[in-house]
Design a protein around this motif. Structure first.
Motif, PDB file in Angstrom:
ATOM      1  N   LYS A   1     128.495 -70.561 -38.220  1.00 25.40           N
ATOM      2  CA  LYS A   1     127.449 -71.587 -38.316  1.00 25.40           C
ATOM      3  C   LYS A   1     126.230 -71.031 -39.043  1.00 25.40           C
ATOM      4  O   LYS A   1     125.829 -69.888 -38.828  1.00 25.40           O
ATOM      5  CB  LYS A   1     127.042 -72.071 -36.934  1.00 25.40           C
ATOM      6  N   ILE A   2     125.639 -71.851 -39.903  1.00 23.38           N
ATOM      7  CA  ILE A   2     124.435 -71.465 -40.638  1.00 23.38           C
ATOM      8  C   ILE A   2     123.273 -72.309 -40.140  1.00 23.38           C
ATOM      9  O   ILE A   2     123.406 -73.521 -39.962  1.00 23.38           O
ATOM     10  CB  ILE A   2     124.633 -71.647 -42.149  1.00 23.38           C
ATOM     11  N   SER A   3     122.141 -71.652 -39.885  1.00 19.84           N
ATOM     12  CA  SER A   3     120.945 -72.366 -39.452  1.00 19.84           C
ATOM     13  C   SER A   3     119.718 -71.751 -40.114  1.00 19.84           C
ATOM     14  O   SER A   3     119.737 -70.594 -40.534  1.00 19.84           O
ATOM     15  CB  SER A   3     120.805 -72.329 -37.930  1.00 19.84           C
ATOM     16  N   ALA A   4     118.667 -72.553 -40.221  1.00 16.62           N
ATOM     17  CA  ALA A   4     117.415 -72.095 -40.821  1.00 16.62           C
ATOM     18  C   ALA A   4     116.377 -71.898 -39.729  1.00 16.62           C
ATOM     19  O   ALA A   4     116.270 -72.703 -38.805  1.00 16.62           O
ATOM     20  CB  ALA A   4     116.912 -73.117 -41.837  1.00 16.62           C
ATOM     21  N   ASN A   5     115.633 -70.807 -39.819  1.00 17.99           N
ATOM     22  CA  ASN A   5     114.560 -70.502 -38.871  1.00 17.99           C
ATOM     23  C   ASN A   5     113.314 -70.119 -39.643  1.00 17.99           C
ATOM     24  O   ASN A   5     113.380 -69.318 -40.581  1.00 17.99           O
ATOM     25  CB  ASN A   5     114.961 -69.330 -37.964  1.00 17.99           C
ATOM     26  N   ARG A   6     112.172 -70.671 -39.238  1.00 14.48           N
ATOM     27  CA  ARG A   6     110.907 -70.320 -39.877  1.00 14.48           C
ATOM     28  C   ARG A   6     110.636 -68.835 -39.717  1.00 14.48           C
ATOM     29  O   ARG A   6     110.959 -68.253 -38.688  1.00 14.48           O
ATOM     30  CB  ARG A   6     109.769 -71.101 -39.239  1.00 14.48           C
ATOM     31  N   ILE A   7     110.027 -68.233 -40.733  1.00 12.29           N
ATOM     32  CA  ILE A   7     109.654 -66.834 -40.570  1.00 12.29           C
ATOM     33  C   ILE A   7     108.474 -66.776 -39.611  1.00 12.29           C
ATOM     34  O   ILE A   7     107.767 -67.760 -39.416  1.00 12.29           O
ATOM     35  CB  ILE A   7     109.319 -66.145 -41.913  1.00 12.29           C
ATOM     36  N   ALA A   8     108.297 -65.629 -39.009  1.00 12.64           N
ATOM     37  CA  ALA A   8     107.192 -65.415 -38.080  1.00 12.64           C
ATOM     38  C   ALA A   8     106.153 -64.517 -38.754  1.00 12.64           C
ATOM     39  O   ALA A   8     106.463 -63.777 -39.693  1.00 12.64           O
ATOM     40  CB  ALA A   8     107.710 -64.769 -36.795  1.00 12.64           C
ATOM     41  N   ALA A   9     104.941 -64.577 -38.266  1.00 15.52           N
ATOM     42  CA  ALA A   9     103.834 -63.829 -38.859  1.00 15.52           C
ATOM     43  C   ALA A   9     104.068 -62.326 -38.847  1.00 15.52           C
ATOM     44  O   ALA A   9     103.582 -61.614 -39.733  1.00 15.52           O
ATOM     45  CB  ALA A   9     102.535 -64.162 -38.123  1.00 15.52           C
TER      46      ALA A   9
END
Length: 141
Positions: free
Chosen positions: A94-102
């Motif tokens: 499965k492929i998912s997108a996650n926001r980068i963190a600071a």
């Protein structure tokens, strides 16, 4: 187990509406991951190695049965300039997108972003020849 932790464990979709303030140890690199420094309340990957665990089917639902390691395979730049990491589960794909963190490792982010340029799908020596064969006018010299 206190009452708040019990609610987290049994309330469906708890993490969709509540920040995750849990400290955890990365299963891949062994570093302690704390929510402070992420720039938001939803930490879902290690800021050092950028790996994640396959816990959600939709963000925050914690209903995935897989539990596999999600490896960072690419970055995606949204229209507003915000970066996201594309993760692929090593177990189920499965492929998912996650926001980068600071506090994400900037060198790791850049190495993932540069991977397609470092490993093109054709020999780089033939770029001039391929450009000419496609009707382009240009030389590398």
């Amino acid at each position: 187990m206190n009452r708040e932790n019990k609610r987290k464990a049994f309330e469906k979709n708890y993490y969709k509406n509540h920040a995750c303030n849990d400290i955890f140890i990365c299963k891949v690199c062994g570093r302690e991951v704390i929510p402070e420094g992420a720039g938001g309340g939803h930490r879902n990957h290690c800021p050092n190695c950028l790996m994640s665990l396959h816990l959600d089917n939709t963000p925050g639902d914690r209903s995935a049965d897989c539990g596999g390691h999600m490896e960072p395979i690419a970055v995606w730049v949204k229209n507003n300039g915000e970066w996201s990491i594309l993760h692929r589960c090593r177990q189920c794909g499965k492929i998912s997108a996650n926001r980068i963190a600071a506090d994400d490792n900037p060198m790791k982010l850049m190495s993932i972003a540069m991977k397609p340029l470092a490993r093109p799908p054709f020999p780089i020596e033939y770029i001039e020849e391929m450009t000419a064969s496609m009707g382009g006018a240009g030389s590398m010299g």
